[in-house]
Design an enzyme around this catalytic site. Structure first.
Site, mmCIF file in Angstrom:
data_model
loop_
_atom_site.group_PDB
_atom_site.id
_atom_site.type_symbol
_atom_site.label_atom_id
_atom_site.label_comp_id
_atom_site.label_asym_id
_atom_site.label_seq_id
_atom_site.Cartn_x
_atom_site.Cartn_y
_atom_site.Cartn_z
ATOM 1 C CD GLN A 29 35.517 31.299 39.130
ATOM 2 O OE1 GLN A 29 35.954 31.960 39.756
ATOM 3 N NE2 GLN A 29 34.243 31.094 39.354
ATOM 4 C CB SER A 107 42.126 35.890 37.172
ATOM 5 O OG SER A 107 40.847 36.303 37.846
ATOM 6 C CG LEU A 108 41.506 31.010 41.308
ATOM 7 C CD1 LEU A 108 41.434 31.296 42.572
ATOM 8 C CD2 LEU A 108 40.392 29.824 40.830
ATOM 9 N NE ARG A 132 40.444 36.800 43.768
ATOM 10 C CZ ARG A 132 40.455 36.402 42.573
ATOM 11 N NH1 ARG A 132 40.015 34.994 42.751
ATOM 12 N NH2 ARG A 132 40.608 37.031 41.443
ATOM 13 C CG HIS A 215 39.793 40.602 37.029
ATOM 14 N ND1 HIS A 215 40.646 40.933 37.702
ATOM 15 C CD2 HIS A 215 39.673 39.427 36.596
ATOM 16 C CE1 HIS A 215 41.064 39.673 37.917
ATOM 17 N NE2 HIS A 215 40.565 38.843 37.526
ATOM 18 C CD GLN A 264 43.729 38.836 40.961
ATOM 19 O OE1 GLN A 264 42.970 38.728 41.706
ATOM 20 N NE2 GLN A 264 44.684 38.106 40.661
#
Length: 326
Positions: A29, A107-108, A132, A215, A264
């Site tokens: 993202q 990440s994503l 999510r 995060h 995560q």
């Protein structure tokens, strides 16, 4: 696509694509931009993915990517970026991608990596990412936060800077991207203090266009919805290793993948570690599949001897595979 330069043939020679072992990486993202899905819809393999994703979501990915309001929400951007990443990978496969050492997603982007590795199905990944995204959006509204990139600064120095201004607020090094880039995540006030200190120390800080303190512990309300969604999904052994965000390790065990994906959302992204592990496993070149070139630029900081190419269109994918681009 260029591989490592062959010193036997002079500075302008490159190793043939047939000799290159590839790692494919997927951005996260913050890479989104208006119209980002259009280019992938121009290739049959990419169009098929976007149509499947749009059907699963009940809305057009292409249309939504032209809607500024939709692009401003985590709930739309996350599945849209996932779809674009998987579309890019399928275009690469259609153009002849082979000998993949492993995959990773920032990440994503990790969810696109999981689909590419066949650990989970696209529709399951979309369901998971929608849950999510919605859970992270709610968490961001309940616990406002922000993220800022510290340029020219590794994780240890970034942690020391955070420690000076953390106070009683949440403030962590959330992305360990390269020896010259870290990202901090935390409460808005703490991020503002960090940016002020960075300016004082002549460190460039760039606020990221994200909805919350991803995060970090501020995302803890999103953990249970993600865990519940994961329990409804079949996670299989990947056909090639996935460099996981939470530890950077190369994972092939489905139970371990499930565990790390659950963690995560509140754990730092150990991106540099994952990239170095892919290189150690034999990756000579990295293809960034999907939207933007953020990860390609990071590669120059992590290991400039390894080739990195941003594959942002079907034309770029064809060039990369044919060996004409790079």
């Amino acid at each position: 696509m260029h591989g490592r330069r062959d010193p036997r043939n002079g500075p302008e020679s490159v190793v043939s694509i047939a000799m290159v072992r590839v790692a494919v990486v997927f951005p996260g993202q913050g890479s989104q931009f208006p119209g980002m899905a259009d280019t992938w819809a121009s290739h049959p393999a990419g169009e098929a993915v976007l149509e499947e994703a749009s059907t699963a979501l009940g809305r057009s990915i292409r249309d939504g990517a032209h809607d500024d309001a939709a692009l401003a929400t985590t709930a739309f951007v996350q599945p849209a970026l996932l779809a674009c990443g998987v579309a890019a990978f399928e275009v690469l496969r259609a153009e002849g991608l082979s000998d993949v050492v492993g995959v990773a997603g920032h990440s994503l982007g990790e969810f696109a990596a999981l689909v590419a590795s066949e650990a989970i199905e696209l529709r399951d990944a979309l369901d998971l990412v929608v849950v999510r995204g919605e859970a992270m959006q709610r968490a961001a509204e309940e616990r406002p936060g922000a993220m800022t990139a510290l340029l020219g600064m590794g994780a240890e120095d970034a942690e020391a800077l955070c420690a000076e201004v953390r106070g009683d607020d949440e403030l962590v090094v959330a992305n360990r991207n390269s020896p010259a880039q870290s990202v901090a995540s935390g409460a808005v006030a703490a991020i503002e203090r960090l940016e002020a200190l960075a300016k004082e120390r002549k460190v460039r800080a760039v606020r990221l266009p994200v909805a919350g303190a991803f995060h970090s512990a501020l995302m803890r309300p999103a953990v249970q919805p993600v865990l519940d969604a994961l329990e409804r999904i079949d996670v299989r052994a990947p056909v090639f290793p996935v460099a996981e965000n939470v530890t950077g390790e190369l994972v092939t065990d489905p139970a371990r993948l499930r565990e790390l994906v659950t963690r995560q959302v509140v754990s730092p992204v150990w991106w540099e570690a994952g990239v170095r592990n892919l290189i150690a496993a034999g990756a000579d070149a990295f293809l960034e599949a999907g939207v933007g070139d953020v990860l390609t630029k990071l590669m120059k900081r992590i290991d400039p001897s390894v080739s990195a190419v941003a594959v942002g269109s079907p034309e770029a994918a064809a060039q990369a595979i044919a060996g004409a681009g790079g």
